[in-house]
Design a protein around this motif. Structure first.
Motif, PDB file in Angstrom:
ATOM      1  N   UNK A 102      -0.721  10.815 -14.447  1.00 31.41           N
ATOM      2  CA  UNK A 102      -1.930  10.067 -14.123  1.00 31.41           C
ATOM      3  C   UNK A 102      -2.431  10.467 -12.742  1.00 31.41           C
ATOM      4  N   UNK A 103      -2.970  11.664 -12.609  1.00 32.37           N
ATOM      5  CA  UNK A 103      -3.432  12.088 -11.286  1.00 32.37           C
ATOM      6  C   UNK A 103      -4.646  11.271 -10.846  1.00 32.37           C
ATOM      7  N   UNK A 104      -4.503  10.629  -9.734  1.00 35.90           N
ATOM      8  CA  UNK A 104      -5.579   9.829  -9.165  1.00 35.90           C
ATOM      9  C   UNK A 104      -5.844  10.316  -7.758  1.00 35.90           C
ATOM     10  N   UNK A 105      -7.020  10.037  -7.255  1.00 37.36           N
ATOM     11  CA  UNK A 105      -7.349  10.423  -5.888  1.00 37.36           C
ATOM     12  C   UNK A 105      -6.412   9.718  -4.915  1.00 37.36           C
ATOM     13  N   UNK A 106      -6.098  10.399  -3.842  1.00 40.05           N
ATOM     14  CA  UNK A 106      -5.278   9.811  -2.787  1.00 40.05           C
ATOM     15  C   UNK A 106      -6.023   8.653  -2.154  1.00 40.05           C
ATOM     16  N   UNK A 107      -5.273   7.615  -1.767  1.00 42.32           N
ATOM     17  CA  UNK A 107      -5.868   6.521  -0.995  1.00 42.32           C
ATOM     18  C   UNK A 107      -6.071   7.005   0.434  1.00 42.32           C
ATOM     19  N   UNK A 108      -7.190   6.662   0.998  1.00 41.51           N
ATOM     20  CA  UNK A 108      -7.400   6.988   2.394  1.00 41.51           C
ATOM     21  C   UNK A 108      -7.156   5.736   3.228  1.00 41.51           C
ATOM     22  N   UNK A 109      -7.098   5.880   4.530  1.00 43.37           N
ATOM     23  CA  UNK A 109      -6.777   4.786   5.444  1.00 43.37           C
ATOM     24  C   UNK A 109      -7.665   3.562   5.199  1.00 43.37           C
ATOM     25  N   UNK A 110      -8.927   3.746   4.913  1.00 39.76           N
ATOM     26  CA  UNK A 110      -9.845   2.614   4.768  1.00 39.76           C
ATOM     27  C   UNK A 110     -10.002   2.070   3.369  1.00 39.76           C
ATOM     28  N   UNK A 111      -9.308   2.625   2.392  1.00 38.50           N
ATOM     29  CA  UNK A 111      -9.448   2.155   1.023  1.00 38.50           C
ATOM     30  C   UNK A 111      -8.908   0.745   0.874  1.00 38.50           C
ATOM     31  N   UNK A 112      -9.565  -0.027   0.024  1.00 38.38           N
ATOM     32  CA  UNK A 112      -9.129  -1.389  -0.274  1.00 38.38           C
ATOM     33  C   UNK A 112      -8.389  -1.374  -1.583  1.00 38.38           C
ATOM     34  N   UNK A 113      -7.276  -2.084  -1.621  1.00 36.18           N
ATOM     35  CA  UNK A 113      -6.492  -2.159  -2.858  1.00 36.18           C
ATOM     36  C   UNK A 113      -6.915  -3.340  -3.658  1.00 36.18           C
ATOM     37  N   UNK A 133       0.833  -1.205   0.000  1.00 37.91           N
ATOM     38  CA  UNK A 133       0.000   0.000   0.000  1.00 37.91           C
ATOM     39  C   UNK A 133       0.870   1.259   0.000  1.00 37.91           C
ATOM     40  N   UNK A 134       1.922   1.247   0.796  1.00 40.10           N
ATOM     41  CA  UNK A 134       2.822   2.400   0.852  1.00 40.10           C
ATOM     42  C   UNK A 134       3.502   2.610  -0.501  1.00 40.10           C
ATOM     43  N   UNK A 135       3.935   1.539  -1.148  1.00 40.56           N
ATOM     44  CA  UNK A 135       4.567   1.658  -2.467  1.00 40.56           C
ATOM     45  C   UNK A 135       3.593   2.233  -3.487  1.00 40.56           C
ATOM     46  N   UNK A 136       2.346   1.791  -3.419  1.00 41.29           N
ATOM     47  CA  UNK A 136       1.329   2.309  -4.350  1.00 41.29           C
ATOM     48  C   UNK A 136       1.101   3.795  -4.107  1.00 41.29           C
ATOM     49  N   UNK A 137       1.033   4.199  -2.852  1.00 48.17           N
ATOM     50  CA  UNK A 137       0.854   5.627  -2.534  1.00 48.17           C
ATOM     51  C   UNK A 137       2.005   6.447  -3.096  1.00 48.17           C
ATOM     52  N   UNK A 138       3.223   5.966  -2.918  1.00 47.89           N
ATOM     53  CA  UNK A 138       4.397   6.685  -3.430  1.00 47.89           C
ATOM     54  C   UNK A 138       4.351   6.770  -4.947  1.00 47.89           C
ATOM     55  N   UNK A 139       4.028   5.677  -5.596  1.00 49.58           N
ATOM     56  CA  UNK A 139       3.965   5.683  -7.060  1.00 49.58           C
ATOM     57  C   UNK A 139       2.883   6.638  -7.559  1.00 49.58           C
TER      58      UNK A 139
END
Length: 81
Positions: free
Chosen positions: A70-81, A57-63
């Protein structure tokens, strides 16, 4: 053959072993000492799997933050990958 340390296993290997341990525990036929060893191993596998998921999850956030094309919405704490 000694069991691998959970932190040295792939996520899929950990999950597969954890599922097998749960099946054996749910059958209720293990002696108490063996059931406790299964439970302890299961906890270690679950914790290692959770750590691997957190790292992914951390790697995905960094990427996502470092990819302006490719601007995408930030993942929040409860988001499922």
């Amino acid at each position: 053959m000694a069991a691998k340390k959970p932190e040295n296993m792939s996520f899929e290997e950990s999950l597969s072993e954890l599922e097998q341990l749960v099946k054996e525990l749910e059958q209720g036929e293990l002696p108490l000492e063996q059931a406790m060893k299964h439970f302890e191993r299961g906890i270690a596998l679950a914790n290692a799997g959770q750590q691997k998921l957190s790292n992914a999850e951390q790697q995905i956030k960094i990427l996502r933050e470092n990819t302006p094309e490719a601007p995408l919405d930030q993942l929040s704490q409860g988001d499922v990958l």
